[in-house]
Each structure stands twice: as structure tokens, then as C-alpha cells.
Design a protein around this motif. Structure first.
Motif, PDB file in Angstrom:
ATOM      1  N   SER A 188     -12.700   0.354  12.375  1.00  9.33           N
ATOM      2  CA  SER A 188     -13.304   0.717  11.356  1.00  9.33           C
ATOM      3  C   SER A 188     -12.695   1.956  10.454  1.00  9.33           C
ATOM      4  O   SER A 188     -11.672   2.394  10.978  1.00  9.33           O
ATOM      5  CB  SER A 188     -14.663   1.497  11.728  1.00  9.33           C
ATOM      6  OG  SER A 188     -15.599   0.539  12.676  1.00  9.33           O
ATOM      7  N   GLY A 189     -12.931   1.992   9.024  1.00 11.28           N
ATOM      8  CA  GLY A 189     -12.313   2.899   8.235  1.00 11.28           C
ATOM      9  C   GLY A 189     -13.352   3.282   6.943  1.00 11.28           C
ATOM     10  O   GLY A 189     -14.255   2.847   7.150  1.00 11.28           O
ATOM     11  N   PHE A 190     -12.694   4.275   6.404  1.00 13.90           N
ATOM     12  CA  PHE A 190     -13.113   4.709   5.240  1.00 13.90           C
ATOM     13  C   PHE A 190     -12.335   4.541   3.939  1.00 13.90           C
ATOM     14  O   PHE A 190     -11.206   4.822   3.935  1.00 13.90           O
ATOM     15  CB  PHE A 190     -13.471   6.150   5.302  1.00 13.90           C
ATOM     16  CG  PHE A 190     -14.443   6.985   4.398  1.00 13.90           C
ATOM     17  CD1 PHE A 190     -15.535   6.778   4.251  1.00 13.90           C
ATOM     18  CD2 PHE A 190     -13.634   7.759   3.204  1.00 13.90           C
ATOM     19  CE1 PHE A 190     -16.493   7.331   3.299  1.00 13.90           C
ATOM     20  CE2 PHE A 190     -14.547   8.132   2.361  1.00 13.90           C
ATOM     21  CZ  PHE A 190     -15.871   8.241   2.327  1.00 13.90           C
ATOM     22  N   ILE A 191     -13.010   4.043   2.925  1.00 12.85           N
ATOM     23  CA  ILE A 191     -12.182   3.836   1.793  1.00 12.85           C
ATOM     24  C   ILE A 191     -13.023   4.432   0.425  1.00 12.85           C
ATOM     25  O   ILE A 191     -14.107   4.630   0.087  1.00 12.85           O
ATOM     26  CB  ILE A 191     -12.220   2.228   1.358  1.00 12.85           C
ATOM     27  CG1 ILE A 191     -11.251   1.721   0.302  1.00 12.85           C
ATOM     28  CG2 ILE A 191     -13.819   1.802   1.190  1.00 12.85           C
ATOM     29  CD1 ILE A 191     -11.201   0.417   0.371  1.00 12.85           C
ATOM     30  N   ILE A 192     -11.719   4.725  -0.389  1.00  7.38           N
ATOM     31  CA  ILE A 192     -12.369   5.387  -1.876  1.00  7.38           C
ATOM     32  C   ILE A 192     -11.607   4.600  -2.787  1.00  7.38           C
ATOM     33  O   ILE A 192     -10.404   4.479  -2.804  1.00  7.38           O
ATOM     34  CB  ILE A 192     -11.814   6.984  -1.743  1.00  7.38           C
ATOM     35  CG1 ILE A 192     -12.294   7.761  -0.599  1.00  7.38           C
ATOM     36  CG2 ILE A 192     -12.227   7.532  -3.175  1.00  7.38           C
ATOM     37  CD1 ILE A 192     -11.873   9.027  -0.698  1.00  7.38           C
ATOM     38  N   LEU A 193     -12.529   4.163  -3.657  1.00 11.18           N
ATOM     39  CA  LEU A 193     -11.909   3.344  -5.052  1.00 11.18           C
ATOM     40  C   LEU A 193     -12.230   4.177  -6.179  1.00 11.18           C
ATOM     41  O   LEU A 193     -13.204   4.797  -6.385  1.00 11.18           O
ATOM     42  CB  LEU A 193     -12.802   2.006  -5.040  1.00 11.18           C
ATOM     43  CG  LEU A 193     -12.669   0.975  -3.857  1.00 11.18           C
ATOM     44  CD1 LEU A 193     -13.712   0.062  -3.940  1.00 11.18           C
ATOM     45  CD2 LEU A 193     -11.323   0.533  -3.515  1.00 11.18           C
ATOM     46  N   ASN A 194     -11.451   3.575  -7.072  1.00 10.61           N
ATOM     47  CA  ASN A 194     -11.493   4.300  -8.463  1.00 10.61           C
ATOM     48  C   ASN A 194     -12.765   3.648  -9.250  1.00 10.61           C
ATOM     49  O   ASN A 194     -12.479   2.208  -9.658  1.00 10.61           O
ATOM     50  CB  ASN A 194     -10.106   4.089  -9.334  1.00 10.61           C
ATOM     51  CG  ASN A 194     -10.076   4.799 -10.527  1.00 10.61           C
ATOM     52  OD1 ASN A 194     -11.303   4.944 -11.306  1.00 10.61           O
ATOM     53  ND2 ASN A 194      -9.022   5.495 -10.947  1.00 10.61           N
ATOM     54  N   ALA A 195     -13.685   4.150  -9.645  1.00  8.22           N
ATOM     55  CA  ALA A 195     -14.979   3.764 -10.007  1.00  8.22           C
ATOM     56  C   ALA A 195     -14.677   3.076 -11.554  1.00  8.22           C
ATOM     57  O   ALA A 195     -15.249   2.085 -12.260  1.00  8.22           O
ATOM     58  CB  ALA A 195     -15.858   4.623 -10.229  1.00  8.22           C
ATOM     59  N   LYS A 196     -13.505   3.538 -12.317  1.00  5.95           N
ATOM     60  CA  LYS A 196     -13.027   3.151 -13.602  1.00  5.95           C
ATOM     61  C   LYS A 196     -12.744   1.880 -13.575  1.00  5.95           C
ATOM     62  O   LYS A 196     -12.894   0.941 -14.535  1.00  5.95           O
ATOM     63  CB  LYS A 196     -12.134   3.931 -14.291  1.00  5.95           C
ATOM     64  CG  LYS A 196     -11.816   4.020 -15.799  1.00  5.95           C
ATOM     65  CD  LYS A 196     -11.165   4.802 -16.454  1.00  5.95           C
ATOM     66  CE  LYS A 196     -11.934   6.088 -16.808  1.00  5.95           C
ATOM     67  NZ  LYS A 196     -13.271   6.044 -17.702  1.00  5.95           N
ATOM     68  N   ASP A 197     -11.678   1.398 -12.613  1.00  5.34           N
ATOM     69  CA  ASP A 197     -11.111   0.122 -12.556  1.00  5.34           C
ATOM     70  C   ASP A 197     -10.916  -0.303 -11.057  1.00  5.34           C
ATOM     71  O   ASP A 197      -9.799   0.529 -10.463  1.00  5.34           O
ATOM     72  CB  ASP A 197      -9.879   0.119 -13.204  1.00  5.34           C
ATOM     73  CG  ASP A 197      -9.139  -1.265 -13.284  1.00  5.34           C
ATOM     74  OD1 ASP A 197      -9.794  -2.159 -12.673  1.00  5.34           O
ATOM     75  OD2 ASP A 197      -8.000  -1.165 -13.928  1.00  5.34           O
ATOM     76  N   LEU A 198     -11.773  -1.006 -10.503  1.00  2.00           N
ATOM     77  CA  LEU A 198     -11.564  -1.237  -9.036  1.00  2.00           C
ATOM     78  C   LEU A 198     -10.324  -2.200  -8.759  1.00  2.00           C
ATOM     79  O   LEU A 198     -10.287  -2.244  -7.481  1.00  2.00           O
ATOM     80  CB  LEU A 198     -13.105  -2.190  -8.735  1.00  2.00           C
ATOM     81  CG  LEU A 198     -14.409  -1.468  -8.809  1.00  2.00           C
ATOM     82  CD1 LEU A 198     -15.560  -2.427  -8.513  1.00  2.00           C
ATOM     83  CD2 LEU A 198     -14.216  -0.097  -8.024  1.00  2.00           C
ATOM     84  N   LYS A 199      -9.850  -2.583  -9.768  1.00  4.50           N
ATOM     85  CA  LYS A 199      -8.751  -3.509  -9.578  1.00  4.50           C
ATOM     86  C   LYS A 199      -7.371  -2.677  -9.001  1.00  4.50           C
ATOM     87  O   LYS A 199      -6.405  -3.127  -8.296  1.00  4.50           O
ATOM     88  CB  LYS A 199      -8.202  -4.426 -10.542  1.00  4.50           C
ATOM     89  CG  LYS A 199      -9.051  -5.295 -11.135  1.00  4.50           C
ATOM     90  CD  LYS A 199      -8.403  -6.334 -12.132  1.00  4.50           C
ATOM     91  CE  LYS A 199      -8.085  -5.472 -13.531  1.00  4.50           C
ATOM     92  NZ  LYS A 199      -9.098  -5.000 -14.080  1.00  4.50           N
ATOM     93  N   LEU A 200      -7.494  -1.495  -9.230  1.00  7.86           N
ATOM     94  CA  LEU A 200      -6.403  -0.393  -8.898  1.00  7.86           C
ATOM     95  C   LEU A 200      -6.419  -0.229  -7.408  1.00  7.86           C
ATOM     96  O   LEU A 200      -7.256  -0.633  -6.566  1.00  7.86           O
ATOM     97  CB  LEU A 200      -6.657   0.686  -9.524  1.00  7.86           C
ATOM     98  CG  LEU A 200      -6.519   0.950 -11.074  1.00  7.86           C
ATOM     99  CD1 LEU A 200      -6.890   2.384 -11.425  1.00  7.86           C
ATOM    100  CD2 LEU A 200      -5.082   0.565 -11.610  1.00  7.86           C
ATOM    101  N   PRO A 201      -5.182  -0.017  -6.771  1.00 10.91           N
ATOM    102  CA  PRO A 201      -5.028   0.248  -5.415  1.00 10.91           C
ATOM    103  C   PRO A 201      -5.744   1.371  -5.156  1.00 10.91           C
ATOM    104  O   PRO A 201      -6.293   2.320  -5.622  1.00 10.91           O
ATOM    105  CB  PRO A 201      -3.636   0.630  -5.230  1.00 10.91           C
ATOM    106  CG  PRO A 201      -2.839   0.044  -6.453  1.00 10.91           C
ATOM    107  CD  PRO A 201      -3.916   0.103  -7.427  1.00 10.91           C
TER     108      PRO A 201
END
Length: 322
Positions: free
Chosen positions: A283-296
Motif C-alpha cells: 500500500s502507498g500514498f500518492i499526491i498528484l498535481n490537480a492542474k495537470d494529472l499527466k505530470l509525474p
């Protein structure tokens, strides 16, 4: 149920005896007024639904019963600046179904159709004030947002064609839909917004009840169980998918929550949530950039222990805890 972050638990709160109904998990806090809008439903006798508003200081401002014909499953609702949207959908409670079919006591009655009640937020007499709008039969677990456009109330939500709590019965088919309820004509307009399986829709909470351009949808694989393989950013005006992120081979997640600044643009923020790699059982925890989900991803943290799949999540900024 109230609990202090720092200190002992407070316990059950029935608002000095004024709230005698169950309490929905999906209450809404207006980001402008700081009022908490609540509802509860019961199945043991009418009136089946109660609606209320809690002040920023925690006092119950107003309540009203909402009359519906049958006891139904009512998991969520929505708010706008001036209204609440009560969803009377045809997921009927009937305990005889347990005996007849050996299933949970709800069945889907498409012939009943769907009704959406537009209730002024501070109404103390829903029987007089609520406006009901008819729509095609469906079920909704979760709404994305709602807002007002002049005399029209707009609702965006994850719509299921049918309803069955037996998750092994058939693949889950929720899709993002938009409803428009014309307060002048009494007419309903409904349309498919995104032809893609998904649920757990979320937004920047600063825009709750106000016009929203961006929504985020947990995307689901075709499965009898709710397996979310990623997240999509959707333009609520057009239904266009602006960007997506897929977790990876046999990696699934739960509800993603939005965390952002108190100012800035609508999508200046982050999406966060738990994920699980079923191949590695990690299991893990992920943080994404809400402006562009394609970014790493901004960050991915893998744990040494299992975090079970959960349905819901929330984010509370530090200043609110203090």
C-alpha cells in the motif's frame, strides 16, 4: 458523533434533542457561510427524511421534514448557494425482499422513476417550499457539485443506470451526468457528461455550491467490485477529459481528496489518496498535481504495512484543526 483532535471525545450530538434522525455521512459545509447543511433518512416509518442547517457556532438553525412516498436509500445530496437538492431515487427499502430473494432489503423499481427536490436551504416547511422535478430512473451514490445559473439549478453527479447492493451481481456502471432543473418552467434536462465508468467525484471545496469548471472523477475498471484504477480531470461545462492519471498495473485506489490554497485558481492544488499494488501486496500514498494529472506524481510513499481499501476520505487543513 463529535471528537476533539486534541483531547477526549465529546460523544453523540443530538443538538439538544432537536435532531432525532440518523445523520448522513455526506453533510455539506458551505465555504462562504460556514453553515453545515445536513439530512438524515430512516426506513421505519414516515416522514422518512429530515433536513437541517447547523450554524458556524454549532447550533441547529432550522429543520424540516421532507415527505416522500416510500423509504429509499438516500446516500448523498447536494447544495447550491440557496438550495439543497434532495434525491428521491427508486432504491426502495422492503424487508420482505430478504425473505423472497435472500438479499439485502433494497430493490430497484424503475417504474417509480427519479425525483429531485429543490428545497430552499432555510426552509422550515418543506411540504410548502420544496419543488420536485422528475427524471429518468437511476441511482446516485455521490454528487460532484451543484450550483445556480439564474433560474436554473445544475447538478453533476455519478449516475448508475440501476441499483444493486449485491456487488457480485453485475459490473458497476456509474457515469458522470448533468441535470438542469428549470425553476421557471418546472422542466428537467439531463445529459451524459462523460462516457466513462467512475465514481467518488470531488472538487476544490472552496467552490462547493458554486459554479465549478473542474471536477475530478475516480475512474473504474469493468468489475463487480469498485476498483478505481486512476483519476480523471473533467471540464464540467463540456465533459472534456482534460488530463488523467492511471496508477499502474493492478494498482487501485480509494477516494481522492482535494487539498489547495485558500486563494489562487480553482485547480491550484493537489489530489491525495491511498493506493494498493495487488501484485506486490503493498500500500502507498500518492499526491498528484490537480492542474495537470499527466505530470509525474508530486510524491508516492510506499508503506511497509497494508492499508485496507476504504470507501471515503477527507482532508482537513491544519488551520482548521488549530
Amino acid at each position: 458523533y463529535q471528537r476533539r483532535v486534541h483531547g477526549n471525545q465529546i460523544g453523540y450530538n443530538d443538538y439538544k434533542g432537536e435532531w432525532d434522525y440518523p445523520f448522513s455521512a455526506h453533510c455539506k459545509v458551505d465555504p462562504v457561510t460556514n453553515e453545515m447543511i445536513i439530512f438524515g433518512y430512516r426506513v421505519d416509518g414516515p416522514p422518512y427524511v429530515k433536513h437541517g442547517v447547523v450554524s458556524p457556532n454549532g447550533g441547529l438553525l432550522v429543520t424540516t421534514h421532507v415527505d416522500i412516498e416510500h423509504p429509499v436509500m438516500m446516500h448523498d445530496f447536494a447544495i447550491t448557494e440557496h438550495y439543497s437538492i434532495i434525491m428521491d431515487l427508486p432504491a426502495i427499502f422492503d424487508p420482505s425482499v430478504i425473505i423472497k430473494n435472500g438479499t439485502l432489503p433494497f430493490y430497484f423499481n424503475a417504474a417509480k422513476g427519479s425525483r429531485f427536490g429543490i428545497l430552499p436551504r432555510h426552509s422550515s416547511n418543506a411540504s410548502k417550499d420544496i419543488r420536485w422535478f422528475s427524471a429518468k430512473p437511476c441511482f446516485i451514490f455521490h454528487t460532484l457539485n451543484a450550483w445556480e445559473e439564474g433560474q436554473t439549478v445544475v447538478l453533476v453527479a455519478a449516475r448508475y443506470k440501476t441499483f444493486n447492493l449485491d456487488l457480485e451481481a453485475e459490473p458497476l456502471d456509474a457515469q458522470l451526468y448533468k441535470w438542469k432543473f428549470d425553476l421557471s418552467s418546472g422542466k428537467t434536462e439531463e445529459s451524459l457528461l462523460l462516457d466513462r465508468r467512475g465514481d467518488f467525484p470531488t472538487i476544490n471545496p472552496r467552490y462547493l455550491g458554486r459554479p465549478t469548471q473542474y471536477g475530478y472523477l475516480g475512474t473504474m475498471i469493468k468489475s463487480n467490485s469498485p476498483k478505481f484504477d486512476g483519476v480523471a480531470k473533467v471540464d464540467t461545462r463540456t465533459g472534456a477529459v482534460l488530463s488523467t492519471y492511471v496508477y499502474g498495473d493492478q494498482i487501485y485506489g480509494g477516494e481522492m481528496v482535494y487539498a489547495g490554497q485558500s486563494n489562487g485558481n480553482e485547480d491550484d492544488g493537489y489530489l491525495m489518496g491511498y493506493i494498493h499494488n495487488e501484485i506486490k501486496n503493498q500500500s502507498g500514498f500518492i499526491i498528484l498535481n490537480a492542474k495537470d494529472l499527466k505530470l509525474p506524481p508530486v510524491a508516492v510513499v510506499w508503506f511497509n504495512h497494508r492499508v485496507p481499501y476504504g470507501f471515503h476520505a477527507t482532508y482537513i487543513p491544519g488551520h482548521a484543526i488549530q
